[in-house]
Design an enzyme around this catalytic site. Structure first.
Site, PDB file in Angstrom:
ATOM      1  N   GLY A 161      43.339   8.817  87.174  1.00  0.00           N
ATOM      2  CA  GLY A 161      43.554   7.910  85.943  1.00  0.00           C
ATOM      3  C   GLY A 161      42.402   7.020  86.325  1.00  0.00           C
ATOM      4  N   ALA A 162      42.912   6.255  85.526  1.00  0.00           N
ATOM      5  CA  ALA A 162      41.830   4.371  85.143  1.00  0.00           C
ATOM      6  C   ALA A 162      41.699   4.059  86.050  1.00  0.00           C
ATOM      7  CB  ALA A 162      42.388   3.805  84.189  1.00  0.00           C
ATOM      8  N   VAL A 166      43.681  10.585  92.882  1.00  0.00           N
ATOM      9  CA  VAL A 166      44.752  10.570  94.073  1.00  0.00           C
ATOM     10  C   VAL A 166      44.177  12.746  94.563  1.00  0.00           C
ATOM     11  CG1 VAL A 166      46.759  11.071  95.044  1.00  0.00           C
ATOM     12  CG2 VAL A 166      45.975   9.326  93.499  1.00  0.00           C
ATOM     13  N   ASP A 272      60.608  -3.132  88.169  1.00  0.00           N
ATOM     14  CA  ASP A 272      59.861  -2.043  87.183  1.00  0.00           C
ATOM     15  C   ASP A 272      60.611  -0.504  87.768  1.00  0.00           C
ATOM     16  OD1 ASP A 272      58.336  -0.739  85.159  1.00  0.00           O
ATOM     17  OD2 ASP A 272      56.649  -0.384  86.843  1.00  0.00           O
TER      18      ASP A 272
END
EC number: 2.7.11.1
Length: 422
Positions: A161-162, A166, A272
């Protein structure tokens, strides 16, 4: 899911509509200001009409701008901390004076009235954002100073991702498998949020949290964060592609509540909660992740920063009211609806309309209420109370009759496998 957080890892493609990425120039910040201004205008208009007169209006300038968050969540820097009002003490020592006829006159009445200056309102001060240098200094105090290349053997990439990449890694000399996220620290746009997440993960460990193992900073830029690896992916995959029964839903909620009870007991608000941030093990383990938005508050106090992912946000956050740990309970209730319907309420609406509907309507419709047990309906009702003071807490919910329906976590395994094999 991977792009959702500086610390998350994932390998799935969500078939649901993508959550919005909030940019500085996006309409989110302007929308929050617009709604606030419109509500204030309505209040002022109503007050003016009822009183039959007009008066100067104090209208604070709109300064809230939604910060860009890679996980489609929204943050507002506007604070509603109370202003401090300062005023001069009045002089109560009025003296009487006599005229030439011997009549006494109050001195204050005899002298021309002096118009008082309006009280000065002083805005409460806020904590300054850490500089990149300060974040780096604090990070160096946390990380392991050794080189990780000799300890961890990268096996395969499972997410990109940005913010970084991983990998699944084996620990040298053992059969242990971990997740390792590698990030170019200097180019991270949200360095302080990343630091917060590492601090929270390091300090607070629980069986139902994705636990931090250790971290490294190689050559002042290559940041490694080593954490638990859960091969089953996240709950969103299971929610979107399969249908869980009440016993399985109760099992997931029970595990999440254990994690939230632990966090709340330590004055940590997650802020969240959603299916994207619940990871599953191939043996049915359920763990909360993504501590980037966590906040630590003093018992009895509240916060006012607009943080979270819009569809799961509580009304008090969207209405810019001060809030506490009860926001996690609302989000948990929305996640329960997500497990019933395959998506949260209003996901098919435009993001701005969804925010408006949550802020104005409060509790969403429970579409399948007639099909649910009375215990499950009551559980949802206790989570989705608009007034946070009357909303349930983790202690109440962990003792709720609905959780007595919880099946063993092993009942989730066939569903996790079915999703992983597709």
């Amino acid at each position: 899911m991977f792009q959702n957080s500086p610390m998350m890892y994932d390998w799935w493609n969500d078939t649901r509509p993508k959550q919005p990425t909030i940019g500085v120039l996006s309409p989110w910040g302007a929308y929050f200001n617009h709604i606030g201004n419109e509500l204030l205008h309505l209040k002022i208009t109503s007050s003016t009409v009822s009183s039959g007169c007009s008066s100067p209006l104090h209208h604070s300038s709109a300064r809230s701008v939604g910060n860009s968050l890679s996980n489609g969540s929204v943050v507002s820097t506007t604070s509603s901390d109370g202003d401090v009002q300062l005023s001069n003490k009045e002089n109560s020592n009025d003296k009487s004076v006599g005229d030439k006829n011997g009549n006494t006159t109050n001195k204050a009445a005899a002298e021309p009235a002096v118009s008082e200056e309006p009280p000065v309102r002083v805005r409460a001060s806020h904590r300054e954002k850490l500089s990149d240098t300060e974040v780096l200094d604090q990070l160096r105090e946390i990380v392991n100073p050794c080189n990780p290349l000799g300890k961890y053997e990268m096996k395969k990439q499972i997410g990109v991702g940005a913010s970084g990449t991983v990998f699944v890694a084996h620990v040298a000399g053992s059969s242990d498998v971990v997740a390792v996220k590698r990030m170019a620290f200097k180019t991270q746009p949200k360095k302080e949020m990343l630091l917060t997440e590492i601090k929270v993960m390091k300090q607070y460990r629980h069986p139902n949290l994705v636990n931090y193992i250790e971290s490294y900073l190689v050559d002042a830029d290559d940041l490694w964060v080593v954490m638990d690896y859960l091969e089953g992916g996240n709950l969103t995959d299971v929610v979107v592609k399969t249908e869980l029964d009440e016993g399985q839903i109760a099992a997931v909620l029970q595990e999440c509540l254990k994690a939230l009870h632990f966090l709340h007991r330590h004055s940590i608000v997650h802020r969240d909660i959603k299916s994207d941030n619940v990871l599953l093990g191939m043996n049915g383990e359920v763990k909360l992740t993504d501590m980037g938005f966590c906040a630590q508050i003093q018992p009895g106090s509240k916060r006012d920063t607009v943080v979270g992912t819009p569809y799961w946000m509580s009304p008090e956050i969207l209405n810019k009211k001060q809030y506490n740990y009860k926001v996690d309970i609302w989000s948990l209730g929305i996640m329960a609806l997500e497990m019933i319907d395959g998506e949260p309420p209003y996901l098919r609406e435009t993001p701005l309309k969804a925010i408006y509907l949550i802020a104005q309507n409060g509790k969403p419709e429970i579409k399948q209420r007639d099909r649910l047990s009375s215990e499950f309906n009551n559980f949802l009702d206790r989570c989705l109370v608009v007034d946070p003071d009357n909303r349930a807490d983790t202690t109440e919910l962990l003792a709720h009759p609905f959780l007595k329906k919880a099946k063993p976590l092993s009942s989730l395994v066939p569903y996790i496998r079915a999703v992983r094999e597709k």
